[in-house]
Design an enzyme around this catalytic site. Structure first.
Site, PDB file in Angstrom:
ATOM      1  N   ASN A   9      49.232  36.816  60.941  1.00 39.31           N
ATOM      2  CA  ASN A   9      49.898  35.618  61.467  1.00 39.31           C
ATOM      3  C   ASN A   9      51.261  35.462  60.782  1.00 39.31           C
ATOM      4  OD1 ASN A   9      50.649  33.097  62.362  1.00 39.31           O
ATOM      5  ND2 ASN A   9      49.001  31.991  61.318  1.00 39.31           N
ATOM      6  N   LYS A  11      53.462  33.295  61.430  1.00 35.99           N
ATOM      7  CA  LYS A  11      53.897  31.891  61.423  1.00 35.99           C
ATOM      8  C   LYS A  11      55.372  31.800  61.854  1.00 35.99           C
ATOM      9  CE  LYS A  11      50.331  30.957  58.052  1.00 35.99           C
ATOM     10  NZ  LYS A  11      49.844  30.166  56.930  1.00 35.99           N
ATOM     11  N   HIS A  90      45.349  26.150  64.723  1.00 36.04           N
ATOM     12  CA  HIS A  90      45.636  26.471  63.325  1.00 36.04           C
ATOM     13  C   HIS A  90      45.815  25.163  62.537  1.00 36.04           C
ATOM     14  CE1 HIS A  90      47.580  27.929  59.721  1.00 36.04           C
ATOM     15  NE2 HIS A  90      47.078  29.113  60.007  1.00 36.04           N
ATOM     16  N   GLU A  92      47.847  24.240  60.420  1.00 35.84           N
ATOM     17  CA  GLU A  92      49.235  23.739  60.350  1.00 35.84           C
ATOM     18  C   GLU A  92      49.598  22.982  61.633  1.00 35.84           C
ATOM     19  OE1 GLU A  92      50.936  27.506  59.344  1.00 35.84           O
ATOM     20  OE2 GLU A  92      50.067  27.388  57.335  1.00 35.84           O
ATOM     21  N   GLU A 139      38.942  28.842  58.231  1.00 33.77           N
ATOM     22  CA  GLU A 139      40.048  28.792  57.284  1.00 33.77           C
ATOM     23  C   GLU A 139      40.010  27.480  56.497  1.00 33.77           C
ATOM     24  OE1 GLU A 139      43.485  31.504  58.493  1.00 33.77           O
ATOM     25  OE2 GLU A 139      43.765  29.648  59.586  1.00 33.77           O
ATOM     26  N   GLY A 145      47.697  29.824  52.091  1.00 33.25           N
ATOM     27  CA  GLY A 145      48.989  29.951  51.427  1.00 33.25           C
ATOM     28  C   GLY A 145      48.986  29.546  49.960  1.00 33.25           C
ATOM     29  N   SER A 175      44.606  33.149  52.153  1.00 36.82           N
ATOM     30  CA  SER A 175      45.019  33.951  50.988  1.00 36.82           C
ATOM     31  C   SER A 175      44.374  35.335  50.928  1.00 36.82           C
ATOM     32  CB  SER A 175      44.769  33.172  49.693  1.00 36.82           C
ATOM     33  OG  SER A 175      45.574  31.988  49.678  1.00 36.82           O
TER      34      SER A 175
HETATM   35  P1  PGA Z   1      47.659  32.855  54.244  1.00 37.71           P
HETATM   36  O1  PGA Z   1      47.597  32.177  55.672  1.00 37.71           O
HETATM   37  O2  PGA Z   1      47.021  34.225  54.365  1.00 37.71           O
HETATM   38  O3  PGA Z   1      49.117  32.935  53.903  1.00 37.71           O
HETATM   39  O4  PGA Z   1      46.877  32.006  53.302  1.00 37.71           O
HETATM   40  C1  PGA Z   1      46.454  32.289  56.464  1.00 37.71           C
HETATM   41  C2  PGA Z   1      46.611  31.473  57.719  1.00 37.71           C
HETATM   42  O5  PGA Z   1      47.220  30.402  57.669  1.00 37.71           O
HETATM   43  O6  PGA Z   1      46.157  31.863  58.801  1.00 37.71           O
END
Ligand code: PGA
Length: 217
Positions: A9, A11, A90, A92, A139, A145, A175
């Site tokens: 991803n 983003k 997601h 976010e 998640e 992140g 992560s």
């Molecule tokens: P990350 O993000 O691997 O940077 O923690 C995962 C995600 O948001 O799908």
């Protein structure tokens, strides 16, 4: 041994010039792991043209509407011209854009009408998963992140519970790196991973895929 899905991803990262550089240094030897790259809308056309057969393509969001007067929205049929997949829900999107279960259910319906495969993100085992979803991504919000993962054992337990309520494949996100991916995909219930930060560097993402491949059939 099982089918393993690695869903990178990006983003809101990368310009066309940066995507071109990423493609040049992305090399993978294995063919057993299924790889999907979720890129910004602005890069889907470029990646479709130049990405080759190393990965499938996905969008990170979809309009809850069909075509029409919805300024700024990209609808599912437009996405389907370039990509096979879309991420819905997601954390976010839930946090920064106030997307709720009702809206996410509409987005899922639009995506499925257009023939897109849906990865639906949930923060825990209690969140309702709409019908027709192809892959659920567990998640935990605190792991995204932050460099702090859930334990592979707990992720496996949560995913086992999610699988009792949906026929979808279920993957873990939060992560994930080249260094820890094997600890997740070696768990019996975990069907793959959704790395964000670890997909931005082509060499690191390539290593992540290679490190998962011994667990794929
Ligand atoms: P990350 O993000 O691997 O940077 O923690 C995962 C995600 O948001 O799908």
């Amino acid at each position: 041994m099982k089918n393993i899905l690695i869903a990178g991803n990006w983003k809101s990262n990368k310009t066309v010039v940066e995507a071109e550089a990423w493609l040049k240094s992305f090399t993978i030897k294995q063919e057993r792991v299924q790889v999907v790259l979720f890129a910004p809308f602005t890069l889907l056309s470029f990646l479709k043209m130049h990405g080759g057969s190393r990965f499938e393509l996905g969008a990170q969001d979809v309009s809850p509407f069909e075509s029409g007067s919805y300024t700024g929205e990209v609808h599912a049929k437009q996405i389907a011209e370039f990509a096979q997949w879309v991420i819905v829900g997601h954390s976010e999107r839930r946090k920064y854009f106030n997307e709720d279960d009702e809206l996410l259910s509409k987005k899922t319906i639009r995506a499925k009408e257009a023939g897109l495969k849906v990865i639906y993100c949930v923060p825990d085992e209690k969140t309702v998963v709409p019908q027709g979803v192809d892959v659920v991504a567990y998640e935990p919000v605190w792991a995204i992140g932050t460099g702090k993962t859930d334990t592979p054992e707990n992720a496996n337990a949560v995913i086992t519970t999610i699988k009792k309520r949906t026929p979808a494949r279920v993957i873990y996100g939060g992560s994930v790196t080249a260094e820890n991916v094997a600890s997740f995909v070696s768990q019996p219930a975990i069907d793959g991973v959704l790395p964000g930060g670890a997909s931005l560097d082509a060499k690191h993402f390539g290593r992540l895929i290679e490190n998962a491949s011994p667990y794929a059939s």
